[in-house]
Scaffold this active site. Structure first.
Site, short mmCIF file in Angstrom:
data_model
loop_
_atom_site.label_atom_id
_atom_site.label_comp_id
_atom_site.label_asym_id
_atom_site.label_seq_id
_atom_site.Cartn_x
_atom_site.Cartn_y
_atom_site.Cartn_z
N HIS A 239 0.87 -1.18 0.00
CA HIS A 239 0.00 0.00 0.00
C HIS A 239 0.90 1.23 0.00
CE1 HIS A 239 -3.01 2.89 1.29
NE2 HIS A 239 -3.94 1.97 1.21
N ARG A 259 -6.83 10.25 0.29
CA ARG A 259 -6.71 10.74 -1.08
C ARG A 259 -8.09 10.85 -1.74
NH1 ARG A 259 -3.28 6.43 -3.20
NH2 ARG A 259 -3.46 5.49 -1.14
#
Ligand SMILES: Cc1cc2nc3c(=O)[nH]c(=O)nc-3n(C[C@H](O)[C@H](O)[C@H](O)COP(=O)(O)OP(=O)(O)OC[C@H]3O[C@@H](n4cnc5c(N)ncnc54)[C@H](O)[C@@H]3O)c2cc1C
Length: 606
Positions: A239, A259
């Site tokens: 990740h 995000r």
């Protein structure tokens, strides 16, 4: 004193090993069909990884953008997985996820809401439309709470803090499992007509990981040693955003939801470096400018997503590049900034705290950073394994009769790279299917027999470390393995390093066979770790061997020595099984041809 080799025995039609989302959903389904179900978990009920899931569960409900559909979700999942997914699983997943999420809602899950009262959905990497049903950034908690509340009323027998160390077989068929209770160290035998593995991932094979202590690849190794096949083990997801500072919290996840809510990545020059590297197959769906990216975040349907929401494999590699080329943050990551949205919306700090409450607290408590005013420092962390037990897409049965697998321990759905949010939906869709088919198998097959010799052998194996006098403890071996896997079989791989890793794993196997433990059997984590080593070494070897064979870069597998995709591997899965002499056999297995109607969907969505 003679060792206490006694054990208690429980008998069930279906035994589910693992009580995360997949295990709970499987247990609920099996139990609903009228068979008796036992559910075993290594820690307390409710403490599985699923509870840590933050961002949300992906399902094409089309509540926020009516253009979404199962077809778009299917195409996104296949593109994210770089087309080596089990297409049948990707199809079933996309079609069934909306019903599974609505069912969860009917069972009491309280999702965030749209203004008109429907389940709210947020943007996430690789998903064309806002698709993640969520509860702030605590979606996994709500999911586990709901499944648990629902499940305990179904009459499922739960065995907590109980670790399974062997699957038992009668001939070809799995007929039970053997384990121990962590607290007292007592052994326990489960006789079962069918077994569902739902044990989650392998993150603890690596040094920097978002995974907790439990994720030592147990289910993968249990299945492998019982004769099942592993598939896609080269695909380990790093990740892009884990915490990098302070050192004690390195690897803890920073959800992609940051995000999705407008967080941007910058290097130490203040540049949004993701705009400089957009893969060709995502060019047409990615914003050209920061301004367009922001419009996407706030729901402008004519805007395309910002490059920070490209797939995880790509974002992670871009971060590694920035750091390697000297543009990293002070502690070896890059900057993730959500505070900047104050330029765009009023009351931004309150908005951030409402949408990302766990992230706010995580950084405040662990890093003394206020994410509403300061940028976070983030870097890649080992997060998820796309590879796992090879299963039939419809039934989740492995290649061993009576043995099923669902959730992260099973392979296929995600191909070379999982899209965020597609795990929670995977657990619901395939947990249900595994439970249904395991129950059917249990009803159709006679009572299970456990060969006595098998139990004696596993008891002897489990107690051996107490009789050894080696001065080396299990943690030293575990740490050597984690450090080696991180360094030699990490985000960027090359042949000579992986060969070095294989030689290293061989040596670690020898050290593990000599490892000794002290103390007694009552709550003895050293003893538990000594037994876990076999699992960690098995999955590390499987990952390394599969990565060596796949001589190309695809999704999560990036080979420095083969940086491009290869046609040869575009229709191949890497499958591993235990040979008769005990060695690991690796085979290249063709992926079945995709039906024309599914191929057409992919073409239309390109
Ligand atoms: C921090 C974090 C955030 C995430 N956020 C998201 C997200 O927003 N959306 C998303 O889709 N995915 C997310 N993921 C991924 C997702 O949470 C996991 O992939 C998923 O929860 C795995 O579920 P599972 O049911 O397969 O296994 P888990 O939930 O991992 O449960 C495994 C179970 O198996 C048990 N077990 C393991 N070994 C044994 C053994 N030997 N004997 C007995 N029991 C055993 C464990 O005790 C546990 O009960 C996140 C993961 C992490 C770590």
């Amino acid at each position: 004193m003679a060792p206490d080799t006694e054990y208690e025995t429980h008998t069930h039609d279906v035994l589910v090993i693992g009580a995360g989302g997949a295990g709970l959903r499987a247990a609920i389904e099996a139990s609903a069909s009228g068979v008796s179900v036992g559910l075993v978990c290594k820690s307390l009920l409710g403490k599985a990884h699923t509870v840590m899931a933050e961002g949300g569960v992906a399902a094409a409900l089309a509540n926020v953008d009516e253009r979404d559909s199962w077809k778009v979700h299917f195409a996104d999942t296949m593109r994210g997985g770089q087309y080596v997914n089990n297409w049948r699983m990707a199809e079933l997943h996309a079609k069934e996820a909306p019903d599974r999420v609505k069912e969860l809602e009917a069972w009491g899950a309280v999702f965030d809401r749209t203004k008109d009262g429907r389940i709210l959905q947020r943007n996430f990497g690789g998903h064309k439309y806002p698709r993640l049903a969520h509860v702030g950034d605590r979606t996994g908690l709500e999911m586990i709470r709901t499944l648990q509340d629902y499940g305990v009323h179904q009459g499922i027998d739960v065995y907590m803090e109980c670790t399974i160390i062997r699957l038992l077989k009668d001939g070809d068929r799995v007929t039970g499992a053997f384990g121990y209770y962590r607290e007292r160290g007592r052994f326990v035998l489960f006789q079962a007509r069918a077994v569902v593995l739902a044990t989650g991932g392998i993150g603890k094979a690596y040094q920097i990981t978002s995974n907790s202590w439990e994720y030592t690849g147990d289910g993968h190794a249990l299945a492998y040693h019982a004769g099942a096949e592993l598939m896609d083990m080269e695909f380990v997801q790093f990740h892009p955003t884990g915490m990098v500072w302070p050192p004690s919290v390195r690897g803890i996840l920073v959800t992609e939801g940051v995000r999705g809510e407008g967080g941007v990545l910058r290097n130490n020059k203040g540049e949004r470096f993701m705009f400089g590297d957009i893969p060709d197959n995502y060019k047409s769906s990615t914003a050209d400018t920061p301004e367009e990216g922001w419009r996407y975040v706030i729901g402008d349907k004519n805007a395309r997503r910002p490059p920070e929401l490209l797939t995880r494999d790509h974002v992670a590699r871009c971060i590694v590049r920035e750091v390697k080329e000297g543009r990293g943050s002070p502690h070896g990551g890059v900057f993730l900034d959500i505070a900047w949205i104050k330029e765009k919306i009023p009351n931004a700090p309150e908005h951030i705290k409402r949408k990302l409450p766990s992230m706010y607290h995580q950084f405040k408590e662990l890093g003394n950073i206020d994410i509403t005013t300061e940028a976070m420092e983030v870097g890649p962390t080992t997060h998820y394994v796309m590879g796992g037990v090879r299963v039939d897409g419809d039934t989740q049965v492995s290649t061993v009769p009576g043995l099923y697998a669902a959730g992260e321990v099973a392979a296929g759905l995600h191909g070379a790279n999982r899209l965020g949010g597609n795990s929670l939906s995977d657990l619901l869709v395939f947990g249900k299917r595994a439970g249904e088919h395991a129950a059917k198998f249990a009803r159709e097959n006679g009572a299970a027999r456990i060969p006595a010799g098998e139990i004696e052998a596993v008891v002897r194996w489990a107690l051996e470390p107490f009789n050894r006098t080696s001065s080396e403890g299990p943690y030293q071996i575990q740490q050597s393995l984690q450090e080696m896997m991180q360094r030699l079989v990490g985000i960027v791989r090359r042949e000579e390093e992986m060969l070095e890793a294989l030689a290293g794993i061989e040596k670690l196997w020898e050290r593990a066979r000599r490892v000794g433990v002290i103390g007694n059997r009552e709550y003895n984590p050293g003893w538990h770790t000594a037994m876990d080593l076999e699992n960690l070494l098995t999955v590390s070897e499987a990952t390394t061997r599969a990565s060596l064979i796949r001589k190309e870069s695809r999704g999560a597998q990036f080979r420095d020595d083969f940086p491009a995709k290869s046609d040869r591997f575009s229709h191949i899965s890497i499958v591993e099984r235990k040979a008769k002499d005990g060695s690991m056999e690796v085979a290249e297995v063709p992926i079945p041809e995709m039906p024309p109607e599914l191929r057409q969907i992919i073409e239309e969505m390109k």
